[in-house]
Design a protein around this motif. Structure first.
Motif, PDB file in Angstrom:
ATOM      1  N   GLN A   1     -14.193  13.375  -0.552  1.00  0.00           N
ATOM      2  CA  GLN A   1     -15.054  13.297   0.627  1.00  0.00           C
ATOM      3  C   GLN A   1     -15.958  12.069   0.591  1.00  0.00           C
ATOM      4  N   ASP A   2     -16.563  11.791  -0.553  1.00  0.00           N
ATOM      5  CA  ASP A   2     -17.463  10.643  -0.659  1.00  0.00           C
ATOM      6  C   ASP A   2     -16.725   9.331  -0.415  1.00  0.00           C
TER       7      ASP A   2
ATOM      8  N   ASP B   1     -10.647  -4.761   8.759  1.00  0.00           N
ATOM      9  CA  ASP B   1      -9.424  -4.877   7.967  1.00  0.00           C
ATOM     10  C   ASP B   1      -9.600  -4.024   6.718  1.00  0.00           C
ATOM     11  N   LEU B   2      -9.417  -2.727   6.905  1.00  0.00           N
ATOM     12  CA  LEU B   2      -9.789  -1.759   5.875  1.00  0.00           C
ATOM     13  C   LEU B   2      -8.627  -0.805   5.610  1.00  0.00           C
ATOM     14  N   VAL B   3      -8.353  -0.570   4.325  1.00  0.00           N
ATOM     15  CA  VAL B   3      -7.314   0.386   3.922  1.00  0.00           C
ATOM     16  C   VAL B   3      -7.917   1.368   2.929  1.00  0.00           C
ATOM     17  N   LEU B   4      -7.704   2.641   3.177  1.00  0.00           N
ATOM     18  CA  LEU B   4      -8.141   3.685   2.260  1.00  0.00           C
ATOM     19  C   LEU B   4      -7.000   3.986   1.297  1.00  0.00           C
ATOM     20  N   CYS B   5      -7.181   3.601   0.033  1.00  0.00           N
ATOM     21  CA  CYS B   5      -6.188   3.864  -1.011  1.00  0.00           C
ATOM     22  C   CYS B   5      -6.650   5.107  -1.769  1.00  0.00           C
ATOM     23  N   THR B   6      -6.094   6.250  -1.414  1.00  0.00           N
ATOM     24  CA  THR B   6      -6.616   7.509  -1.932  1.00  0.00           C
ATOM     25  C   THR B   6      -6.284   7.753  -3.399  1.00  0.00           C
ATOM     26  N   ASN B   7      -5.315   6.996  -3.936  1.00  0.00           N
ATOM     27  CA  ASN B   7      -4.918   7.135  -5.341  1.00  0.00           C
ATOM     28  C   ASN B   7      -4.449   8.566  -5.640  1.00  0.00           C
ATOM     29  N   GLY B   8      -3.760   9.138  -4.674  1.00  0.00           N
ATOM     30  CA  GLY B   8      -3.296  10.516  -4.763  1.00  0.00           C
ATOM     31  C   GLY B   8      -3.609  11.225  -3.452  1.00  0.00           C
TER      32      GLY B   8
ATOM     33  N   ASN C   1     -12.465  17.074   3.955  1.00  0.00           N
ATOM     34  CA  ASN C   1     -12.319  18.175   4.906  1.00  0.00           C
ATOM     35  C   ASN C   1     -11.547  17.750   6.157  1.00  0.00           C
ATOM     36  N   ARG C   2     -11.101  18.748   6.926  1.00  0.00           N
ATOM     37  CA  ARG C   2     -10.262  18.488   8.103  1.00  0.00           C
ATOM     38  C   ARG C   2     -10.981  17.642   9.151  1.00  0.00           C
ATOM     39  N   LYS C   3     -12.264  17.888   9.323  1.00  0.00           N
ATOM     40  CA  LYS C   3     -13.020  17.140  10.319  1.00  0.00           C
ATOM     41  C   LYS C   3     -13.007  15.652   9.994  1.00  0.00           C
ATOM     42  N   THR C   4     -13.175  15.318   8.713  1.00  0.00           N
ATOM     43  CA  THR C   4     -13.191  13.913   8.308  1.00  0.00           C
ATOM     44  C   THR C   4     -11.814  13.289   8.475  1.00  0.00           C
TER      45      THR C   4
END
Length: 339
Positions: A164-165, A179-186, A191-194
Protein backbone atom coordinates in the motif's frame (compact mmCIF):
# COMPACT_ATOMS: atom_id res chain seq x y z
CA UNK A 1 25.95 5.22 61.26
CA UNK A 2 25.96 6.60 57.72
CA UNK A 3 25.51 4.05 54.95
CA UNK A 4 28.38 4.01 52.46
CA UNK A 5 27.78 5.59 49.06
CA UNK A 6 27.20 3.11 46.24
CA UNK A 7 30.50 2.96 44.33
CA UNK A 8 28.80 3.49 40.96
CA UNK A 9 26.57 6.35 42.08
CA UNK A 10 27.82 9.69 40.69
CA UNK A 11 28.34 12.72 42.88
CA UNK A 12 26.11 15.79 42.60
CA UNK A 13 28.70 17.55 40.46
CA UNK A 14 28.59 14.72 37.93
CA UNK A 15 24.81 14.65 37.43
CA UNK A 16 23.95 16.44 34.20
CA UNK A 17 20.68 18.18 33.47
CA UNK A 18 20.07 16.13 30.34
CA UNK A 19 21.58 13.26 28.40
CA UNK A 20 20.77 13.33 24.70
CA UNK A 21 21.20 10.06 22.86
CA UNK A 22 21.55 10.75 19.16
CA UNK A 23 23.49 13.56 17.51
CA UNK A 24 21.42 14.20 14.41
CA UNK A 25 19.41 17.38 13.76
CA UNK A 26 16.93 16.62 16.59
CA UNK A 27 19.56 15.90 19.23
CA UNK A 28 21.84 18.78 18.28
CA UNK A 29 18.94 21.24 18.10
CA UNK A 30 17.82 20.22 21.58
CA UNK A 31 21.38 20.55 22.88
CA UNK A 32 21.64 24.08 21.50
CA UNK A 33 18.49 25.28 23.27
CA UNK A 34 19.30 23.54 26.57
CA UNK A 35 22.91 24.69 26.50
CA UNK A 36 21.82 28.29 26.02
CA UNK A 37 19.56 27.84 29.07
CA UNK A 38 22.73 27.02 31.06
CA UNK A 39 21.67 23.40 31.32
CA UNK A 40 24.57 20.98 31.36
CA UNK A 41 24.08 18.56 28.48
CA UNK A 42 25.89 15.57 27.02
CA UNK A 43 25.17 14.47 23.45
CA UNK A 44 26.18 10.90 22.63
CA UNK A 45 26.17 9.86 18.98
CA UNK A 46 27.35 6.63 17.37
CA UNK A 47 28.20 8.46 14.14
CA UNK A 48 25.85 6.81 11.62
CA UNK A 49 22.90 9.05 10.69
CA UNK A 50 19.92 7.69 8.77
CA UNK A 51 20.72 9.83 5.71
CA UNK A 52 24.40 8.86 5.69
CA UNK A 53 24.05 7.39 2.20
CA UNK A 54 22.37 10.47 0.76
CA UNK A 55 24.41 12.59 -1.64
CA UNK A 56 22.55 15.74 -0.57
CA UNK A 57 19.41 16.67 1.35
CA UNK A 58 16.88 19.32 0.44
CA UNK A 59 13.93 21.22 1.85
CA UNK A 60 15.82 22.84 4.75
CA UNK A 61 15.60 26.61 4.38
CA UNK A 62 19.15 28.09 4.30
CA UNK A 63 20.69 24.60 3.93
CA UNK A 64 18.94 23.37 0.76
CA UNK A 65 21.31 21.14 -1.21
CA UNK A 66 23.69 20.52 1.70
CA UNK A 67 25.40 17.20 2.22
CA UNK A 68 24.49 15.41 5.47
CA UNK A 69 28.11 15.45 6.63
CA UNK A 70 28.52 19.17 5.90
CA UNK A 71 25.31 20.02 7.76
CA UNK A 72 26.23 18.02 10.87
CA UNK A 73 29.73 19.49 10.93
CA UNK A 74 28.34 23.04 10.86
CA UNK A 75 25.96 22.15 13.71
CA UNK A 76 28.72 20.65 15.85
CA UNK A 77 31.05 23.57 15.21
CA UNK A 78 28.39 26.01 16.36
CA UNK A 79 27.74 24.05 19.56
CA UNK A 80 31.39 23.91 20.58
CA UNK A 81 31.37 27.50 21.81
CA UNK A 82 29.01 26.53 24.63
CA UNK A 83 30.81 25.19 27.68
CA UNK A 84 27.49 23.75 28.87
CA UNK A 85 27.38 21.27 25.96
CA UNK A 86 29.61 18.23 25.53
CA UNK A 87 29.62 16.25 22.27
CA UNK A 88 30.93 12.72 22.20
CA UNK A 89 31.11 10.18 19.39
CA UNK A 90 30.20 7.14 21.41
CA UNK A 91 27.37 4.59 21.54
CA UNK A 92 25.08 4.31 24.55
CA UNK A 93 24.55 0.59 25.11
CA UNK A 94 22.31 0.70 28.16
CA UNK A 95 20.32 3.08 30.37
CA UNK A 96 19.41 2.59 34.02
CA UNK A 97 16.58 4.49 35.70
CA UNK A 98 16.50 4.87 39.46
CA UNK A 99 16.05 7.49 42.16
CA UNK A 100 14.70 10.06 39.71
CA UNK A 101 17.79 9.99 37.55
CA UNK A 102 19.07 8.18 34.49
CA UNK A 103 22.45 6.57 34.06
CA UNK A 104 23.70 6.07 30.52
CA UNK A 105 26.24 3.30 30.13
CA UNK A 106 28.59 3.93 27.24
CA UNK A 107 30.29 1.34 25.06
CA UNK A 108 33.52 2.34 26.83
CA UNK A 109 32.03 1.17 30.14
CA UNK A 110 31.73 4.72 31.44
CA UNK A 111 28.57 5.65 33.37
CA UNK A 112 27.01 9.10 32.95
CA UNK A 113 24.10 10.35 35.08
CA UNK A 114 21.48 12.89 34.10
CA UNK A 115 18.18 14.27 35.35
CA UNK A 116 16.41 13.99 31.99
CA UNK A 117 16.81 11.78 28.95
CA UNK A 118 16.12 12.63 25.30
CA UNK A 119 15.98 9.82 22.78
CA UNK A 120 16.87 11.15 19.33
CA UNK A 121 18.17 7.82 18.09
CA UNK A 122 16.36 7.71 14.76
CA UNK A 123 15.29 4.84 12.55
CA UNK A 124 16.95 2.42 10.15
CA UNK A 125 15.56 1.92 6.65
CA UNK A 126 15.25 -1.63 5.35
CA UNK A 127 16.47 -1.73 1.76
CA UNK A 128 14.98 -4.15 -0.77
CA UNK A 129 17.04 -7.30 -1.29
CA UNK A 130 17.81 -6.48 -4.92
CA UNK A 131 21.26 -6.87 -6.46
CA UNK A 132 23.19 -3.57 -6.75
CA UNK A 133 20.47 -1.64 -4.90
CA UNK A 134 22.87 -0.03 -2.44
CA UNK A 135 25.13 1.12 -5.30
CA UNK A 136 22.49 3.64 -6.37
CA UNK A 137 20.83 4.34 -3.02
CA UNK A 138 21.15 7.99 -2.02
CA UNK A 139 22.08 9.18 -5.50
CA UNK A 140 19.49 8.02 -8.04
CA UNK A 141 17.42 5.70 -5.83
CA UNK A 142 15.47 7.49 -3.10
CA UNK A 143 12.71 7.02 -0.56
CA UNK A 144 11.39 10.58 -0.14
CA UNK A 145 9.92 12.63 -3.01
CA UNK A 146 9.90 15.76 -0.85
CA UNK A 147 13.67 15.45 -0.57
CA UNK A 148 14.51 14.31 -4.11
CA UNK A 149 11.46 14.63 -6.34
CA UNK A 150 12.51 18.02 -7.71
CA UNK A 151 15.82 16.65 -8.98
CA UNK A 152 13.94 13.83 -10.76
CA UNK A 153 11.19 15.97 -12.27
CA UNK A 154 10.22 14.99 -15.80
CA UNK A 155 12.52 11.97 -15.80
CA UNK A 156 11.58 8.31 -16.35
CA UNK A 157 10.94 7.09 -12.79
CA UNK A 158 10.20 3.69 -11.28
CA UNK A 159 8.64 2.93 -7.94
CA UNK A 160 9.80 -0.42 -6.56
CA UNK A 161 7.34 -2.25 -4.32
CA UNK A 162 3.77 -3.45 -4.42
CA UNK A 163 2.37 -2.81 -0.94
CA UNK A 164 0.00 0.00 0.00
CA UNK A 165 2.74 2.48 0.90
CA UNK A 166 4.58 1.86 -2.37
CA UNK A 167 1.46 2.37 -4.48
CA UNK A 168 0.58 5.55 -2.58
CA UNK A 169 4.13 6.73 -3.30
CA UNK A 170 3.66 6.06 -7.02
CA UNK A 171 0.49 8.14 -7.05
CA UNK A 172 2.29 10.93 -5.20
CA UNK A 173 5.19 10.92 -7.65
CA UNK A 174 2.88 11.87 -10.53
CA UNK A 175 3.39 15.41 -9.24
CA UNK A 176 6.99 15.22 -10.45
CA UNK A 177 6.81 12.95 -13.51
CA UNK A 178 4.19 11.35 -15.72
CA UNK A 179 6.75 8.87 -17.08
CA UNK A 180 6.21 6.52 -14.17
CA UNK A 181 6.21 2.72 -13.84
CA UNK A 182 5.23 0.82 -10.72
CA UNK A 183 7.52 -2.21 -10.43
CA UNK A 184 5.76 -4.23 -7.76
CA UNK A 185 8.53 -6.86 -7.52
CA UNK A 186 5.82 -9.49 -7.14
CA UNK A 187 2.04 -9.42 -6.68
CA UNK A 188 0.25 -6.18 -5.79
CA UNK A 189 -0.92 -6.21 -2.17
CA UNK A 190 -2.71 -2.87 -1.88
CA UNK A 191 -6.46 -2.45 -1.38
CA UNK A 192 -9.04 -2.57 -4.18
CA UNK A 193 -9.77 1.14 -4.02
CA UNK A 194 -6.11 1.98 -4.65
CA UNK A 195 -5.93 -0.50 -7.55
CA UNK A 196 -8.86 1.30 -9.16
CA UNK A 197 -7.09 4.63 -8.61
CA UNK A 198 -3.84 3.61 -10.31
CA UNK A 199 -5.82 2.22 -13.26
CA UNK A 200 -7.77 5.44 -13.56
CA UNK A 201 -4.52 7.44 -13.42
CA UNK A 202 -2.96 5.23 -16.13
CA UNK A 203 0.02 4.25 -13.99
CA UNK A 204 1.90 1.44 -15.71
CA UNK A 205 2.37 -1.66 -13.57
CA UNK A 206 4.69 -4.62 -13.92
CA UNK A 207 4.55 -7.42 -11.37
CA UNK A 208 7.58 -9.35 -12.62
CA UNK A 209 10.12 -9.64 -9.80
CA UNK A 210 13.18 -7.40 -10.10
CA UNK A 211 16.53 -9.14 -10.56
CA UNK A 212 18.98 -6.25 -10.26
CA UNK A 213 19.65 -2.60 -10.92
CA UNK A 214 22.21 -1.54 -13.52
CA UNK A 215 24.00 1.66 -14.39
CA UNK A 216 27.24 3.59 -14.56
CA UNK A 217 28.67 4.37 -11.14
CA UNK A 218 25.80 5.65 -8.98
CA UNK A 219 23.66 6.64 -11.99
CA UNK A 220 20.75 4.27 -12.46
CA UNK A 221 20.06 3.31 -16.06
CA UNK A 222 18.25 -0.04 -16.14
CA UNK A 223 15.96 -2.16 -13.97
CA UNK A 224 16.47 -5.79 -14.96
CA UNK A 225 13.75 -8.37 -14.25
CA UNK A 226 14.14 -12.10 -13.58
CA UNK A 227 12.67 -12.99 -16.98
CA UNK A 228 15.48 -11.08 -18.74
CA UNK A 229 13.36 -8.10 -19.73
CA UNK A 230 14.49 -4.67 -18.67
CA UNK A 231 13.18 -1.17 -18.13
CA UNK A 232 15.22 1.98 -18.76
CA UNK A 233 14.87 4.39 -15.84
CA UNK A 234 17.02 7.25 -14.59
CA UNK A 235 15.61 7.28 -11.03
CA UNK A 236 13.73 4.98 -8.69
CA UNK A 237 11.87 5.44 -5.44
CA UNK A 238 10.78 2.96 -2.79
CA UNK A 239 8.92 2.98 0.52
CA UNK A 240 11.16 1.27 3.06
CA UNK A 241 10.25 -0.75 6.08
CA UNK A 242 11.79 0.81 9.18
CA UNK A 243 12.84 -0.15 12.67
CA UNK A 244 14.20 1.69 15.69
CA UNK A 245 17.95 2.16 15.53
CA UNK A 246 18.25 1.78 19.30
CA UNK A 247 16.71 -0.70 21.74
CA UNK A 248 16.74 1.83 24.57
CA UNK A 249 13.16 3.10 24.19
CA UNK A 250 11.80 -0.43 24.42
CA UNK A 251 14.09 -1.24 27.31
CA UNK A 252 12.90 1.81 29.25
CA UNK A 253 9.27 0.80 28.73
CA UNK A 254 8.29 3.49 26.22
CA UNK A 255 5.08 2.91 24.31
CA UNK A 256 5.10 2.75 20.50
CA UNK A 257 2.65 3.80 17.80
CA UNK A 258 0.96 0.72 16.32
CA UNK A 259 1.10 1.74 12.67
CA UNK A 260 4.50 3.40 12.39
CA UNK A 261 6.69 1.75 15.07
CA UNK A 262 7.58 5.27 16.25
CA UNK A 263 7.92 6.11 19.93
CA UNK A 264 4.57 7.32 21.25
CA UNK A 265 4.82 10.79 22.73
CA UNK A 266 2.67 13.83 23.37
CA UNK A 267 2.77 17.21 21.71
CA UNK A 268 5.55 18.24 24.10
CA UNK A 269 7.60 15.15 23.06
CA UNK A 270 7.21 13.51 26.51
CA UNK A 271 6.90 9.71 26.47
CA UNK A 272 4.90 7.63 28.93
CA UNK A 273 8.05 7.30 31.07
CA UNK A 274 8.57 10.34 33.35
CA UNK A 275 11.73 12.20 32.42
CA UNK A 276 12.10 10.48 29.03
CA UNK A 277 11.47 12.47 25.84
CA UNK A 278 11.72 11.53 22.17
CA UNK A 279 12.30 13.65 19.07
CA UNK A 280 13.20 13.24 15.42
CA UNK A 281 12.59 10.25 13.16
CA UNK A 282 12.30 7.87 16.09
CA UNK A 283 9.06 9.54 17.17
CA UNK A 284 7.44 11.15 14.14
CA UNK A 285 5.99 10.18 10.78
CA UNK A 286 7.28 13.30 8.98
CA UNK A 287 10.92 12.35 8.44
CA UNK A 288 12.56 15.52 7.19
CA UNK A 289 15.74 17.11 8.54
CA UNK A 290 14.06 20.44 9.18
CA UNK A 291 11.18 18.75 11.01
CA UNK A 292 13.61 16.80 13.19
CA UNK A 293 15.46 20.00 14.10
CA UNK A 294 12.17 21.66 15.05
CA UNK A 295 11.16 18.69 17.19
CA UNK A 296 14.52 18.81 18.96
CA UNK A 297 13.87 22.43 19.89
CA UNK A 298 10.38 21.49 21.08
CA UNK A 299 11.82 18.73 23.24
CA UNK A 300 14.35 21.14 24.74
CA UNK A 301 11.58 23.54 25.72
CA UNK A 302 9.66 20.71 27.38
CA UNK A 303 12.74 19.40 29.20
CA UNK A 304 13.75 22.84 30.42
CA UNK A 305 10.18 23.53 31.61
CA UNK A 306 10.16 20.27 33.57
CA UNK A 307 13.52 21.12 35.12
CA UNK A 308 12.28 24.60 36.00
CA UNK A 309 9.22 23.17 37.74
CA UNK A 310 11.38 20.78 39.75
CA UNK A 311 13.97 23.44 40.62
CA UNK A 312 11.32 25.97 41.63
CA UNK A 313 9.56 23.43 43.85
CA UNK A 314 12.82 22.49 45.58
CA UNK A 315 14.18 26.06 45.88
CA UNK A 316 17.12 25.06 43.70
CA UNK A 317 16.47 28.10 41.52
CA UNK A 318 17.10 30.27 44.57
CA UNK A 319 20.07 28.39 46.00
CA UNK A 320 22.22 27.22 43.10
CA UNK A 321 24.37 29.21 40.71
CA UNK A 322 23.36 29.18 37.02
CA UNK A 323 25.14 26.41 35.18
CA UNK A 324 26.10 24.61 38.37
CA UNK A 325 24.76 21.20 39.41
CA UNK A 326 21.51 20.91 41.33
CA UNK A 327 21.91 19.02 44.64
CA UNK A 328 20.94 15.38 44.18
CA UNK A 329 18.27 15.45 46.89
CA UNK A 330 16.41 18.02 44.79
CA UNK A 331 16.49 16.13 41.52
CA UNK A 332 13.22 14.94 40.00
CA UNK A 333 12.33 14.19 36.39
CA UNK A 334 8.79 15.52 36.82
CA UNK A 335 5.51 13.79 36.02
CA UNK A 336 4.64 15.23 32.62
CA UNK A 337 4.69 11.87 30.86
CA UNK A 338 2.15 11.34 28.10
CA UNK A 339 -0.87 9.21 28.99
Amino acid sequence: MVAPRHPSRPSDAQVLDAIIIGGGPAGLSAALVLGRCLRRVLVCDAGHPRNESARIFNGFLSRDGSTPAEFLQICRDQLRRYETIELRTVKVVDVEREDCRFTAILETGERIAGRMLLLATGLVDELPQIENFRQFYGSTVHNCPYCDGWECRGQPIAVIGGNQDSVDLAIELLLWSKDLVLCTNGPLTCNRKTIKTIRRLDIRVTETPVSRLEGDGDKLEVIRFIDGNFLQRSAAFFSPGQYQRSHLAEQLGCEFCKDTNCIQCGEDTATNIPGVYAAGNASRGVQLVIAAAAEGMQAAFAINSALLDADAASNALRDHKPGQPTPSNRITPGSEAVN
